[in-house]
Design a protein around this motif. Structure first.
Motif, short mmCIF file in Angstrom:
data_model
loop_
_atom_site.label_atom_id
_atom_site.label_comp_id
_atom_site.label_asym_id
_atom_site.label_seq_id
_atom_site.Cartn_x
_atom_site.Cartn_y
_atom_site.Cartn_z
N ILE A 131 38.36 32.62 18.72
CA ILE A 131 38.54 33.70 19.68
C ILE A 131 39.67 34.62 19.24
N PHE A 132 40.73 34.07 18.65
CA PHE A 132 41.80 34.95 18.19
C PHE A 132 41.31 35.86 17.06
N SER A 133 40.43 35.36 16.20
CA SER A 133 39.90 36.22 15.15
C SER A 133 39.13 37.39 15.75
N ALA A 134 38.43 37.14 16.88
CA ALA A 134 37.74 38.23 17.56
C ALA A 134 38.76 39.19 18.19
N VAL A 135 39.78 38.66 18.84
CA VAL A 135 40.82 39.51 19.42
C VAL A 135 41.51 40.33 18.34
N ASN A 136 41.79 39.69 17.21
CA ASN A 136 42.45 40.38 16.11
C ASN A 136 41.57 41.51 15.56
N GLY A 137 40.28 41.21 15.32
CA GLY A 137 39.40 42.22 14.75
C GLY A 137 39.10 43.36 15.69
N VAL A 138 38.99 43.06 16.99
CA VAL A 138 38.57 44.07 17.95
C VAL A 138 39.76 44.78 18.59
N LEU A 139 40.78 44.04 19.00
CA LEU A 139 41.85 44.62 19.78
C LEU A 139 43.12 44.91 18.99
N LEU A 140 43.47 44.06 18.04
CA LEU A 140 44.76 44.19 17.37
C LEU A 140 44.67 45.02 16.09
N ARG A 141 43.59 44.86 15.35
CA ARG A 141 43.50 45.57 14.07
C ARG A 141 43.29 47.06 14.31
N PRO A 142 44.06 47.91 13.67
CA PRO A 142 43.87 49.36 13.88
C PRO A 142 42.56 49.83 13.25
N LEU A 143 42.09 50.99 13.70
CA LEU A 143 40.91 51.57 13.08
C LEU A 143 41.20 51.87 11.61
N PRO A 144 40.17 51.89 10.77
CA PRO A 144 40.40 52.04 9.33
C PRO A 144 40.72 53.46 8.89
N TYR A 145 41.50 54.16 9.70
CA TYR A 145 41.93 55.52 9.34
C TYR A 145 43.45 55.55 9.31
#
Length: 832
Positions: free
Chosen positions: A39-53
């Protein structure tokens, strides 16, 4: 450092001597760590990781806002005014989605495209993987950028594609670049990017008409600019534009607005100024748009797995407490030989942390496997799912979690095991110490039951909600229906007569197929998310209507549409082949439309004048009334709808063909649709093939994903809690063998012993259930937005889950308690 290595070597030897204990402890904690890692990997990918710009936190989306809070795109003239706000934005770009038929690269296929302004890539700070982007000099040039996926699948990753021409809708576009795989703007389905100038050359009215809201605006905030300041400036801009348009047009006017199907261009409104639909602009961080509405469900799931890990820690602590009893002589001897309490605690904590680290490794493997399975089943259940995975941050989280977990479940057992009392320990465990351990283990069991019940109640609410949503009757039969979206190439079918002929030929072929029970056409498909919206002033029909606008969902359908979807016409009639172009215009409305426009009247024979894309001016006579349908989604209340004959529309370039199978296997008709399209035009592509049951599955995918995960975590928590109950009861039986033997020697029956042990265990369960109900009563409010027709404090769910947990706890208690009756009193007394 040398002491640490000694502790590690000793811990490894000690754990290796007890492989069964080690395996059970590692697996117990691994389940908790694995769930948290996933679940943290999902939170990290969706909520914490910035957009790739670059500096993506300064990118915002700009939309128009309208009557009753409706959000829609901005117009091309609005875009010029937004670009003038240079103190707010360093750049403003825009895009609009459309579709093309791609030919000359294998079989004809439909591709999702986006027409963008020349500066959009600059605003996003995105560059092509190979080639170049668009420049200001390219404004009206037919150029194209390819997505990485299309470049690979259709052009074999050929670098020589640069400068070559591809055919889109029969027109030649020169490829100038290929975008990187991570670039998925404005959504993941876009395969080709063209220029907005080329789009405007095909739709010249869009360049000057403020009423045509077809652009998705994207801006980069200027240095020092804040969203609050931008919102204030946009309010001033909207006020200025509304005042200017009011002066030009003489005040507010009736407006017809619609959502055109992709590729057909925006609907032409009847004026060139802003309308009463336009009330201002809305600015939202692009990152929030990308995340969508998954933030709350993800955080709830993260909290749920945290509770699962807590239960796993409690079970591990109980295991270590039980094991510390077996090692009490070892600890006493080490104290007698001079080992201090801190030294013993450190040694025991080293063992527990080592257990947790091993569990962390197993947990990471389990999480990777679990994520792969989940996204194979629900590939689009979460936004940005392609960015979810095990990266450095997730692995660091898992490592830290394992270390913290090891200390958490090992500290109390280590502290108790190292308690002074050498003489008593060497003689035998004292009753006071044994009683203290039982009280501590009992308290841990109460905590396990409390947490498990909270998760069970939450899962039960979501399950009941999903069941109710699945039982919703949309008003039409979704079984055995297969649909295909057909978009005709504009250059090949410029006239409505040609479009009508193509679809009539295709329908004729389908209706003759032995596996087809009925076939029909519609401009949009129920539950597909694509629909036409028409806004008009209802006071032209009903002067006392309380609002200046009513929004209708409009459908252009063929005569067999109601038969194909098994929609009964309650009053009047449906459409017939006689309702063709040139015949009097007719329409069918749903009950909501009739009730709002003609309350307490018979709507049959009434007339309604509306306009919009593909509609010629003139009144339509109401000839039929149907029930209210849930055509947008199952959980959205029915809205006013109007149906008109497709043959009376002037633009049929994009239609859905729907067929009902007579053998219960709709997907078996895929070949029939392809054959019918091929016979009508061998060069015509098919955009999408989908059954209505698949559409329902897409609509409920997020709910099923959340419900399944929370249910899995709740069942895991219940299983761990019951294992704890079983373990504590079994441990109590072992430790009280002498007492139970004496009781039975003095005449106690087996039932008395079982009753004694079950009363003690169930008192802990009852306390945990009571605390769990109180906790769930407060926690489940967070689930309100995720529920459908189920209250967050639903009494049936609360009572049912509590009874379920108590019933299963009875079994977990009875098994070891029943084993206690097999104790031989003489053996117990001899041990004494």
């Amino acid at each position: 450092m040398e002491t640490l290595f000694q502790d590690l070597r000793y811990a490894v030897r000690t754990l290796a001597k007890s492989p069964a204990f080690t395996a059970v402890a590692v697996l117990t904690v691994a389940l908790g760590i694995g769930a948290n890692t996933a679940i943290f990997s999902a939170v990290n990918g969706v909520l914490l990781r910035p957009l790739p710009y670059p500096e993506s936190d300064r990118l915002v989306q700009i939309m128009s806002t309208g009557f009753q809070g409706v959000r829609f795109g901005v117009s091309f003239p609005d875009l010029h005014d937004l670009r003038a706000l240079t103190h707010d934005f360093t750049g403003v770009g825009a895009s609009t989605t459309q579709r093309y038929n791609l030919t000359g690269a294998g079989d004809p296929r439909e591709v999702q495209a986006a027409a963008i302004t020349t500066d959009l890539l600059t605003v996003l700070a995105a560059r092509p993987e190979i080639g170049r982007g668009f420049t200001a000099a390219d404004e009206r040039t037919p150029l194209a950028l390819l997505s990485h996926g299309l470049w690979v699948t259709s052009f074999g990753r050929n670098p020589d594609i640069l400068g070559k021409a591809i055919s889109l809708d029969g027109r030649s576009f020169t490829v100038v670049g290929v975008m990187p795989a991570w670039f998925q703007f404005p959504d993941v389905d876009v395969q080709v990017w063209t220029l907005i100038g080329e789009f405007l050359s095909q739709n010249p009215q869009a360049e000057t008409n403020r009423g045509m809201h077809f652009l998705n605006g994207v801006a980069r905030l200027a240095p020092g600019a804040t969203t609050e300041g931008v919102v204030a400036d946009l309010k001033l801009l909207a006020t200025r534009l509304s005042a200017a348009d009011s002066g030009r047009s003489g005040g507010r006017q009736r407006i017809i607005a619609g959502q055109a199907s992709p590729g057909s261009g925006p609907p032409p409104p009847p004026n060139r100024g802003r309308s009463i639909l336009d009330t201002g602009f809305d600015v939202t961080l692009l990152r929030d748009i990308a995340v969508g509405d998954v933030r709350r469900p993800l955080l709830i799931l993260l909290g749920a797995v945290g509770l699962v890990l807590l239960i796993a820690c409690v079970n591990a602590a109980n295991l270590l407490l039980a094991r510390s009893t077996a090692r009490r002589r070892e600890m006493a001897i080490r104290r007698a030989l001079g080992a201090g309490r801190r030294r013993l605690v450190r040694q025991l904590l080293t063992e527990s942390v080592l257990l947790a680290l091993a569990a962390g490794v197993v947990g990471v493997v389990l999480s990777a496997w679990g994520l792969a399975v989940l996204f194979a089943i629900w590939p689009h259940a979460l936004a940005r799912s392609s960015e979810i995975g095990l990266d450095g941050r997730v692995l660091a989280f898992s490592l830290g979690l394992a270390m913290l977990t090891g200390v958490a479940f090992g500290l109390v057992p280590a502290w108790r095991a190292a308690t002074p009392g050498i003489e008593e320990t060497l003689r035998e465990d004292s009753p006071a110490a044994a009683g203290g351990r039982r009280r501590l283990q009992g308290a841990l069991v109460v905590g396990e039951v409390t947490v498990a019940l909270v998760l069970l109640v939450g899962a039960g609410l979501l399950v009941r909600s999903l069941i109710r949503l699945s039982n919703v009757n949309p008003g039409f039969d979704t079984r055995d229906v297969l649909a295909a979206r057909i978009r005709l190439t504009p250059a090949r079918y410029p006239a409505s007569t040609q479009q009508t002929l193509f679809f009539e030929n295709m329908l004729t072929t389908l209706q003759a197929h032995p596996g087809v029970q009925a076939a029909s056409l519609s401009g949009s498909l129920p539950l597909s998310g694509n629909m036409f919206m028409i806004a008009f002033d209802p006071r032209t029909v009903r002067p006392d209507y309380p609002e200046p606008i009513i929004v209708l969902r409009a459908y252009a359908v063929s005569p067999d549409y109601f038969t194909t979807f098994r929609i009964p016409v309650r009053r009047g009639r449906g459409f017939t082949p006689a309702d063709r172009a040139g015949a009097p215009r007719v329409a069918v409305v749903n009950r909501a439309t009739a009730d709002q426009l003609w309350p307490a009247q018979d709507p049959i024979g009434k007339q309604l004048t509306i306009g919009g894309p593909g509609r010629s001016a003139g009144p339509s006579t109401i000839v039929g009334v149907i029930d209210n349908l849930r055509t947008a989604s199952l959980d959205e209340p029915p809205r006013p709808e109007i149906y008109e004959p497709a043959s009376q529309q002037s633009d049929l370039r994009e239609m859905w063909v729907a067929v009902r199978a007579n053998n219960g296997r709709p997907l078996g008709l895929v070949g029939a649709i392809r054959d019918a399209v091929g016979r009508a035009d061998p060069e015509q592509s098919i955009g999408e093939l989908v059954s209505l049951e698949q559409l329902i599955g897409r609509q409920t995918a997020a709910r099923r994903f959340n419900t399944t995960l929370l249910s899995m975590f709740a069942l895991l928590a219940m299983g761990l809690a019951l294992a704890g109950i079983y373990g504590v009861t079994a441990y109590a039986v072992t430790q009280r063998t002498r007492e139970l033997g004496i009781r039975m020697a003095l005449g106690a029956r087996g039932g008395d012993v079982v009753s004694l042990l079950m009363r003690e265990s169930l008192s802990r369960v009852a306390a945990g259930v009571g605390l769990g109900l109180v906790a769930a009563f407060g926690v489940t409010r967070a689930l309100g937005a995720m529920l459908y027709e189920v209250a967050p404090r639903d009494a049936v769910t609360f009572a049912g889950t509590a009874l379920l947990l108590v019933a299963v706890a009875l079994v977990a208690t009875w098994v070891p308690a029943r084993r206690a009756t097999r104790v031989d009193p003489m053996v117990a007394l001899r041990a004494e």
